[in-house]
Design a protein around this motif. Structure first.
Motif, mmCIF file in Angstrom:
data_model
loop_
_atom_site.group_PDB
_atom_site.id
_atom_site.type_symbol
_atom_site.label_atom_id
_atom_site.label_comp_id
_atom_site.label_asym_id
_atom_site.label_seq_id
_atom_site.Cartn_x
_atom_site.Cartn_y
_atom_site.Cartn_z
ATOM 1 N N GLU A 1 9.066 -1.165 14.833
ATOM 2 C CA GLU A 1 7.952 -1.621 14.003
ATOM 3 C C GLU A 1 7.550 -0.573 12.969
ATOM 4 N N LEU A 2 7.681 0.709 13.321
ATOM 5 C CA LEU A 2 7.374 1.751 12.339
ATOM 6 C C LEU A 2 8.332 1.676 11.160
ATOM 7 N N PHE A 3 9.624 1.533 11.442
ATOM 8 C CA PHE A 3 10.585 1.408 10.342
ATOM 9 C C PHE A 3 10.305 0.141 9.531
ATOM 10 N N ALA A 4 9.976 -0.945 10.200
ATOM 11 C CA ALA A 4 9.643 -2.171 9.467
ATOM 12 C C ALA A 4 8.434 -1.948 8.569
ATOM 13 N N ALA A 5 7.447 -1.195 9.051
ATOM 14 C CA ALA A 5 6.251 -0.922 8.255
ATOM 15 C C ALA A 5 6.579 -0.095 7.013
ATOM 16 N N VAL A 6 7.529 0.837 7.147
ATOM 17 C CA VAL A 6 7.962 1.611 5.980
ATOM 18 C C VAL A 6 8.616 0.697 4.954
ATOM 19 N N TRP A 7 9.480 -0.192 5.415
ATOM 20 C CA TRP A 7 10.209 -1.065 4.496
ATOM 21 C C TRP A 7 9.296 -2.142 3.917
ATOM 22 N N ARG A 8 8.256 -2.543 4.624
ATOM 23 C CA ARG A 8 7.300 -3.530 4.093
ATOM 24 C C ARG A 8 6.229 -2.885 3.220
ATOM 25 N N GLU A 9 6.274 -1.587 3.077
ATOM 26 C CA GLU A 9 5.282 -0.812 2.322
ATOM 27 C C GLU A 9 3.894 -0.915 2.936
ATOM 28 N N GLU A 10 3.828 -0.929 4.254
ATOM 29 C CA GLU A 10 2.560 -0.876 4.972
ATOM 30 C C GLU A 10 2.155 0.562 5.274
ATOM 31 N N VAL A 11 3.099 1.483 5.268
ATOM 32 C CA VAL A 11 2.788 2.903 5.439
ATOM 33 C C VAL A 11 2.255 3.469 4.135
ATOM 34 N N CYS A 12 2.945 3.213 3.059
ATOM 35 C CA CYS A 12 2.530 3.553 1.705
ATOM 36 C C CYS A 12 3.293 2.624 0.777
ATOM 37 N N ALA A 13 2.862 2.544 -0.471
ATOM 38 C CA ALA A 13 3.461 1.587 -1.403
ATOM 39 C C ALA A 13 3.961 2.284 -2.660
#
Length: 295
Positions: A191-203
């Motif tokens: 889920e962390l990697f998915a969040a990076v790719w979805r730009e939920e970590v930063c955009a």
């Protein structure tokens, strides 16, 4: 975080026993979580079991570095003087360099991924801080993903047990106990990697740079070995401890399919070289991704 959705279909129903059979053939106990980044469909095998993460927690560190930079709380281009003395020992990167260097935070991050540089990682741990990393994971909903040790502490814990070939001795090592060290689950690392790719970590541009950085890993003997194609991109990070071999990352296909995958394994053998235990990470990831692509 979006809730993962179990996919349906014959291929998916068959994926879990095939993955378990692959783990058994390789002589390991395995945990896996794979998810389609765009639909949330997922395949899981014991994916919520807490597991020591060791070097895989460097991804949490870098996600925090880029999130803080995007928010203006940290300058990832800031240069740091790093003397030759007092570096965390390791097998690559700054750890094996003999002279003082000056590097930016983001170039240190590049070494952390590309060659799993523990000395570079510990410079960033001091700059970013455990509190910020754990706060970021909590903000992303990854509440089981906790940082406790930097790489120097992990090394010292190993050095305190000189006979790492004795399975009985391993039971006393704190860094192999998920209650006492850096920890997460296969599901949350995917889920962390998915969040990076979805730009939920930063955009925006920081997110693009972080994704590019995570594609620089030199090691291809684990997850990438399951996808031996010129047009399939595998980004990720490995982790290794006595009996433990992990990798988490993202597999991207030319048709736009994007799949975040985490595979954690524990071997019965304490041998440092176990090719089957490395290769099964790619095998299991490929089975899971193939099932998701059939949905």
């Amino acid at each position: 975080m979006s809730e993962a959705v179990p996919p349906s279909g014959t291929a998916v129903r068959r994926a879990v026993p095939r993955i378990n059979a692959a783990f058994a053939d390789a002589g390991v106990t395995g945990r896996l979580h794979a998810l389609d980044i765009d639909t949330g469909a997922s395949v899981s095998v014991a994916a919520t079991h807490l597991t020591p993460t060791s070097s895989l927690h460097k991804v949490c560190l870098l996600a925090t570095l880029y999130r803080e930079a995007a928010a203006g709380r940290l300058d990832r281009t800031r240069q740091i003087d790093i003397p030759a003395a007092e570096r965390t020992p390791g097998l690559s990167g700054l750890a094996v360099m003999r002279d003082a260097v000056r590097m930016s935070l983001r170039d240190l991050a590049t070494l952390v991924v590309a060659v799993s540089d523990s000395a570079a990682a510990d410079v960033l741990w001091r700059e970013v801080g455990f509190d910020a990393v754990n706060r970021t994971m909590a903000e992303l909903g990854l509440t089981d993903t906790i940082a406790v040790h930097d790489m120097a502490a992990i090394r010292e814990a190993l050095r305190a047990h000189p006979d790492l070939t004795d399975p009985a001795a391993l039971a006393d090592i704190s860094i192999l106990n998920p209650a006492r060290t850096n920890r997460s689950t296969a599901r949350q690392m995917a889920e962390l990697f998915a969040a990076v790719w979805r730009e939920e970590v930063c955009a925006g541009e920081p997110a693009e740079e972080l994704r590019a950085l995570l594609g620089l890993q030199a090691w291809t003997h684990r997850m990438a070995s399951g996808f031996p194609f010129d047009d399939v991109r595998v980004s990720g990070k490995t982790a290794t401890l006595p009996t433990l071999r992990h990798e988490a990352g993202v597999v991207e296909y030319p048709d736009g399919g994007r799949y975040a995958v985490a595979v954690f394994t524990r071997a019965a053998s304490t041998a440092a070289i176990l090719p089957a235990a490395d290769a099964v990470i790619g095998t299991a990831a490929r089975i899971a991704v193939d099932a998701l692509r059939s949905v």
